[in-house]
Design an enzyme around this catalytic site. Structure first.
Site, PDB file in Angstrom:
ATOM      1  N   TRP A  50       0.851  -1.197   0.000  1.00 57.86           N
ATOM      2  CA  TRP A  50       0.000   0.000   0.000  1.00 57.86           C
ATOM      3  C   TRP A  50       0.882   1.240   0.000  1.00 57.86           C
ATOM      4  O   TRP A  50       1.930   1.272   0.664  1.00 57.86           O
ATOM      5  CB  TRP A  50      -0.877   0.023   1.252  1.00 57.86           C
ATOM      6  CG  TRP A  50      -2.301  -0.368   1.015  1.00 57.86           C
ATOM      7  CD1 TRP A  50      -3.365   0.471   0.845  1.00 57.86           C
ATOM      8  CD2 TRP A  50      -2.844  -1.700   0.928  1.00 57.86           C
ATOM      9  NE1 TRP A  50      -4.522  -0.263   0.662  1.00 57.86           N
ATOM     10  CE2 TRP A  50      -4.230  -1.595   0.709  1.00 57.86           C
ATOM     11  CE3 TRP A  50      -2.297  -2.977   1.005  1.00 57.86           C
ATOM     12  CZ2 TRP A  50      -5.070  -2.695   0.571  1.00 57.86           C
ATOM     13  CZ3 TRP A  50      -3.117  -4.076   0.877  1.00 57.86           C
ATOM     14  CH2 TRP A  50      -4.493  -3.929   0.655  1.00 57.86           C
ATOM     15  N   SER A  51       0.413   2.265  -0.693  1.00 56.68           N
ATOM     16  CA  SER A  51       1.250   3.437  -0.930  1.00 56.68           C
ATOM     17  C   SER A  51       1.653   4.208   0.330  1.00 56.68           C
ATOM     18  O   SER A  51       2.843   4.339   0.622  1.00 56.68           O
ATOM     19  CB  SER A  51       0.515   4.363  -1.906  1.00 56.68           C
ATOM     20  OG  SER A  51       1.164   5.582  -2.018  1.00 56.68           O
ATOM     21  N   TRP A  52       0.661   4.732   1.059  1.00 54.47           N
ATOM     22  CA  TRP A  52       1.107   5.570   2.182  1.00 54.47           C
ATOM     23  C   TRP A  52       1.609   4.728   3.339  1.00 54.47           C
ATOM     24  O   TRP A  52       2.433   5.185   4.123  1.00 54.47           O
ATOM     25  CB  TRP A  52       0.117   6.667   2.546  1.00 54.47           C
ATOM     26  CG  TRP A  52      -1.135   6.380   3.324  1.00 54.47           C
ATOM     27  CD1 TRP A  52      -1.916   5.283   3.282  1.00 54.47           C
ATOM     28  CD2 TRP A  52      -1.766   7.291   4.255  1.00 54.47           C
ATOM     29  NE1 TRP A  52      -2.999   5.450   4.116  1.00 54.47           N
ATOM     30  CE2 TRP A  52      -2.943   6.665   4.723  1.00 54.47           C
ATOM     31  CE3 TRP A  52      -1.465   8.572   4.720  1.00 54.47           C
ATOM     32  CZ2 TRP A  52      -3.811   7.276   5.637  1.00 54.47           C
ATOM     33  CZ3 TRP A  52      -2.327   9.180   5.629  1.00 54.47           C
ATOM     34  CH2 TRP A  52      -3.478   8.540   6.082  1.00 54.47           C
ATOM     35  N   GLY A 192      -7.403   7.586   2.528  1.00 53.06           N
ATOM     36  CA  GLY A 192      -6.735   6.797   3.569  1.00 53.06           C
ATOM     37  C   GLY A 192      -7.592   6.674   4.823  1.00 53.06           C
ATOM     38  O   GLY A 192      -7.264   5.922   5.729  1.00 53.06           O
ATOM     39  N   ASP A 194     -10.954   5.665   5.060  1.00 49.55           N
ATOM     40  CA  ASP A 194     -12.041   5.130   4.235  1.00 49.55           C
ATOM     41  C   ASP A 194     -13.480   5.393   4.672  1.00 49.55           C
ATOM     42  O   ASP A 194     -14.255   5.946   3.926  1.00 49.55           O
ATOM     43  CB  ASP A 194     -11.865   3.621   4.085  1.00 49.55           C
ATOM     44  CG  ASP A 194     -10.439   3.241   3.730  1.00 49.55           C
ATOM     45  OD1 ASP A 194      -9.624   4.148   3.485  1.00 49.55           O
ATOM     46  OD2 ASP A 194     -10.140   2.048   3.689  1.00 49.55           O
ATOM     47  N   TYR A 387     -13.330   1.398  12.763  1.00 46.31           N
ATOM     48  CA  TYR A 387     -12.368   1.890  11.791  1.00 46.31           C
ATOM     49  C   TYR A 387     -12.085   3.391  11.915  1.00 46.31           C
ATOM     50  O   TYR A 387     -11.605   3.825  12.936  1.00 46.31           O
ATOM     51  CB  TYR A 387     -12.960   1.516  10.427  1.00 46.31           C
ATOM     52  CG  TYR A 387     -11.974   1.115   9.374  1.00 46.31           C
ATOM     53  CD1 TYR A 387     -10.864   0.363   9.654  1.00 46.31           C
ATOM     54  CD2 TYR A 387     -12.190   1.502   8.066  1.00 46.31           C
ATOM     55  CE1 TYR A 387      -9.988   0.007   8.654  1.00 46.31           C
ATOM     56  CE2 TYR A 387     -11.324   1.145   7.056  1.00 46.31           C
ATOM     57  CZ  TYR A 387     -10.226   0.396   7.364  1.00 46.31           C
ATOM     58  OH  TYR A 387      -9.369   0.050   6.362  1.00 46.31           O
ATOM     59  N   TRP A 388     -12.442   4.198  10.910  1.00 49.16           N
ATOM     60  CA  TRP A 388     -12.120   5.632  10.966  1.00 49.16           C
ATOM     61  C   TRP A 388     -13.271   6.453  11.571  1.00 49.16           C
ATOM     62  O   TRP A 388     -13.285   7.673  11.465  1.00 49.16           O
ATOM     63  CB  TRP A 388     -11.776   6.158   9.571  1.00 49.16           C
ATOM     64  CG  TRP A 388     -10.471   5.622   9.057  1.00 49.16           C
ATOM     65  CD1 TRP A 388     -10.297   4.558   8.219  1.00 49.16           C
ATOM     66  CD2 TRP A 388      -9.146   6.107   9.346  1.00 49.16           C
ATOM     67  NE1 TRP A 388      -8.957   4.341   7.972  1.00 49.16           N
ATOM     68  CE2 TRP A 388      -8.234   5.284   8.650  1.00 49.16           C
ATOM     69  CE3 TRP A 388      -8.641   7.144  10.134  1.00 49.16           C
ATOM     70  CZ2 TRP A 388      -6.846   5.482   8.704  1.00 49.16           C
ATOM     71  CZ3 TRP A 388      -7.266   7.330  10.178  1.00 49.16           C
ATOM     72  CH2 TRP A 388      -6.387   6.509   9.472  1.00 49.16           C
ATOM     73  N   GLU A 431      -3.643  -1.948  14.538  1.00 54.04           N
ATOM     74  CA  GLU A 431      -3.962  -1.020  13.453  1.00 54.04           C
ATOM     75  C   GLU A 431      -4.626   0.238  14.039  1.00 54.04           C
ATOM     76  O   GLU A 431      -4.301   1.361  13.668  1.00 54.04           O
ATOM     77  CB  GLU A 431      -4.906  -1.730  12.474  1.00 54.04           C
ATOM     78  CG  GLU A 431      -5.131  -1.008  11.179  1.00 54.04           C
ATOM     79  CD  GLU A 431      -6.061  -1.794  10.256  1.00 54.04           C
ATOM     80  OE1 GLU A 431      -6.614  -2.837  10.674  1.00 54.04           O
ATOM     81  OE2 GLU A 431      -6.237  -1.350   9.102  1.00 54.04           O
ATOM     82  N   GLN A 446       0.541  -4.385  12.917  1.00 51.73           N
ATOM     83  CA  GLN A 446       0.377  -3.499  11.756  1.00 51.73           C
ATOM     84  C   GLN A 446       1.699  -2.765  11.526  1.00 51.73           C
ATOM     85  O   GLN A 446       2.235  -2.101  12.423  1.00 51.73           O
ATOM     86  CB  GLN A 446      -0.769  -2.512  12.049  1.00 51.73           C
ATOM     87  CG  GLN A 446      -1.098  -1.565  10.930  1.00 51.73           C
ATOM     88  CD  GLN A 446      -1.997  -2.185   9.854  1.00 51.73           C
ATOM     89  OE1 GLN A 446      -2.498  -3.303  10.018  1.00 51.73           O
ATOM     90  NE2 GLN A 446      -2.179  -1.472   8.772  1.00 51.73           N
TER      91      GLN A 446
HETATM   92  C1  9WN Z   1      -8.271   0.162   1.468  1.00 51.84           C
HETATM   93  C2  9WN Z   1      -3.566  -0.517   4.480  1.00 51.84           C
HETATM   94  C3  9WN Z   1      -4.752   0.410   4.253  1.00 51.84           C
HETATM   95  C4  9WN Z   1      -4.461   1.846   4.711  1.00 51.84           C
HETATM   96  C5  9WN Z   1      -5.720   2.710   4.727  1.00 51.84           C
HETATM   97  C6  9WN Z   1      -6.778   1.999   5.558  1.00 51.84           C
HETATM   98  C7  9WN Z   1      -7.038   0.609   4.975  1.00 51.84           C
HETATM   99  C8  9WN Z   1      -7.824  -0.382   2.819  1.00 51.84           C
HETATM  100  C9  9WN Z   1      -8.891  -1.311   3.383  1.00 51.84           C
HETATM  101  O1  9WN Z   1      -5.849  -0.142   4.990  1.00 51.84           O
HETATM  102  O2  9WN Z   1      -7.583   0.751   3.673  1.00 51.84           O
HETATM  103  O3  9WN Z   1      -7.241   0.899   0.868  1.00 51.84           O
HETATM  104  O4  9WN Z   1      -9.033  -2.416   2.856  1.00 51.84           O
HETATM  105  O5  9WN Z   1      -9.584  -0.944   4.323  1.00 51.84           O
HETATM  106  O6  9WN Z   1      -7.935   2.754   5.628  1.00 51.84           O
HETATM  107  O7  9WN Z   1      -5.444   3.973   5.269  1.00 51.84           O
HETATM  108  O8  9WN Z   1      -3.544   2.433   3.843  1.00 51.84           O
HETATM  109  O9  9WN Z   1      -3.124  -0.436   5.807  1.00 51.84           O
END
Ligand code: 9WN
Length: 465
Positions: A50-52, A192, A194, A387-388, A431, A446
């Site tokens: 994953w990018s970030w 990021g 979601d 989650y968020w 996470e 994580q």
């Molecule tokens: C969808 C990997 C990623 C983070 C995101 C987080 C979650 C993915 C998911 O996990 O997103 O891209 O399947 O929920 O929200 O910030 O980069 O850790």
């Protein structure tokens, strides 16, 4: 089922009481998730790059192994699109079958777009541009490690610079045709964050059409499905993805008809901070003056754009829905965007710090640790386990801590760093965390949680900034 910790592996049990022990435990998480040239975000829940996450991971790895940290980003750069976009996922061809959905087949990006790379398979979205900040951290940690290390890292900086410039140029133009200084996102996954209630109003307006059949695989990796986005949210995510595919990921066409087009303040603020880092990288590699002027222009424009999104009643910054032409007045950690972007006048800084310390965020008396929940407990959309929508995220703590340092708020930053480390020493490298009980949620082990712990431990808030 929750991701099981290996009972025989003492390092994967939760971090002990003492933050001093956090360092080897965090290093152990990164080691176990390491796939030689890149790192899985989590042992099972996220089997791709994953990018970030990778940018945060590189930032943590920089303290352990400078070369490996650089490699993490080099692997990510190999997935860059011809447009300059860094994709949000690079798919791991060796991931176990049925481990993550949507998979490379569902995205189908290389077949649909000639801009997608041919060597690796990627998603068609992007994520917040934290990468230049990580590259700069790698450079900073190489200093004082001997001439050879500095020379190798300078070469990495030289190679990364054009990649980063193309990425930021893409965001400043294709993702901001209005020249507002704010980046537009096409999907909550790009933010990021979601399922943040920031997106609720916009998502409600999305009418889901006929979706090709699918099975979610994420739910098998968490103890309780309520930690993850709901099925209704997933349907909308997948429908937006089908719409992007129907435009063959062509951005002008997406801009014309896509139902989810949002100026994301957190993404935009990270871009401003990343442009500051890019400016320093440009200085270190000695690039033409015009390029530095261009980057300076992006920084100014970004800060101006965020200023226009300031909500004086909430004392926070809010996102803007380009389709509905309305602000998303929701109190989430994204509202601290101006702090992350930096360059604040004293009054704006005071307002933001007041909001941060107030019961709306880190001053809420019910919190286990005085750390900002992802969504304010005062929001109707708040949910402490989902989650968020409420849990505390260590990477968000890192962003705010780092921003406080840059704002010269050393004491406050130090308090946040200590508290964030206490949380991890108590709950392990989860996470995210239930904000009132401190219970670890989502995936355990994580990677980016471990990475920010390493960065927290290597930085003395009293001296840096
Ligand atoms: C969808 C990997 C990623 C983070 C995101 C987080 C979650 C993915 C998911 O996990 O997103 O891209 O399947 O929920 O929200 O910030 O980069 O850790």
């Amino acid at each position: 089922m929750r991701e099981e910790l290996d009972p025989g592996d003492t390092e994967s049990r939760s971090a002990s009481e003492k933050p001093a022990d956090v360092n080897p435990l965090a290093a152990g998480v990164l080691r176990r998730n390491d796939l030689r040239t890149w790192t899985k975000p989590a042992p099972n829940l996220y089997p791709h790059q994953w990018s970030w996450d990778s940018a945060f991971i590189a930032l943590g790895l920089a303290h352990l192994n400078n070369r490996r940290a650089a490699q993490e980003l080099e692997t990510l750069f190999a997935g860059q699109w011809a447009t300059g976009k860094l994709p949000h996922i690079i798919f791991n061809p060796e991931a176990p079958p049925k481990s993550y959905f949507p998979d490379a087949e569902r995205w189908n990006s290389s077949a649909l777009s000639s801009d997608a790379p041919s060597e690796v398979r990627t998603s068609g979205l992007c994520q917040p541009p934290i990468h230049a900040i990580a590259v700069l951290r790698i450079w900073e940690t190489a200093q004082g490690k001997g001439k050879r290390r500095v020379d190798i890292t300078r070469a990495f900086l030289r190679d990364s610079y054009p990649r980063l410039l193309a990425w930021h140029l893409y965001l400043a133009t294709t993702r901001d045709p209005e020249g507002s200084g704010l980046a537009t996102i096409y999907h909550p996954w790009e933010s990021g964050t979601d399922n943040s209630p920031r997106w609720d109003a916009a998502l409600e307006k999305v009418e889901v059409g006929d979706l090709p059949p699918y099975t979610r695989h994420d739910l098998q990796h968490v103890a309780d499905p309520s930690h993850r986005p709901t099925d209704e949210e997933y349907q909308r995510y997948l429908w937006l993805l089908e719409l992007l595919k129907s435009k063959r990921y062509e951005e002008a066409a997406i801009y014309e008809s896509h139902p989810f087009l949002i100026k994301d303040v957190l993404f935009s603020a990270i871009l401003v901070a990343a442009n500051e880092a890019l400016f320093k990288i440009a200085e270190a590699v000695g690039t033409p003056n015009e390029e530095r002027k261009l980057i300076e222009g992006w920084i100014e424009r970004g800060r101006r754009g965020l200023d226009e999104r300031w909500d004086p009643d909430l004392k926070l910054c809010v996102d803007y829905d380009l389709r509905a032409k309305e602000s998303a007045r929701v109190r989430t950690v994204a509202g601290f965007a101006p702090l992350i972007a930096g360059g604040l006048n004293p009054e704006r800084l005071k307002d933001l710090l007041e909001t941060l310390d107030s019961p709306t965020f880190a001053g809420n008396p019910r919190l286990r640790w005085p750390l900002p929940p992802s969504t304010s407990p005062k929001e109707p959309g708040f949910h402490p386990r989902s989650y968020w929508r409420g849990p505390t995220w260590p990477v968000a703590n890192w962003l705010l801590w780092w921003s406080l340092l840059r704002a010269g708020e050393h004491d406050r930053a130090e308090k946040m760093r200590q508290t964030a480390l206490d949380q991890l020493a108590d709950g392990g490298f989860a996470e995210y965390f239930e904000p009132f009980t401190g219970e670890p949620l989502g995936s355990s082990d994580q990677s980016w949680t471990a990475a920010v712990a390493l960065d927290f431990l290597s930085t003395n808030s009293a001296e840096s900034g």
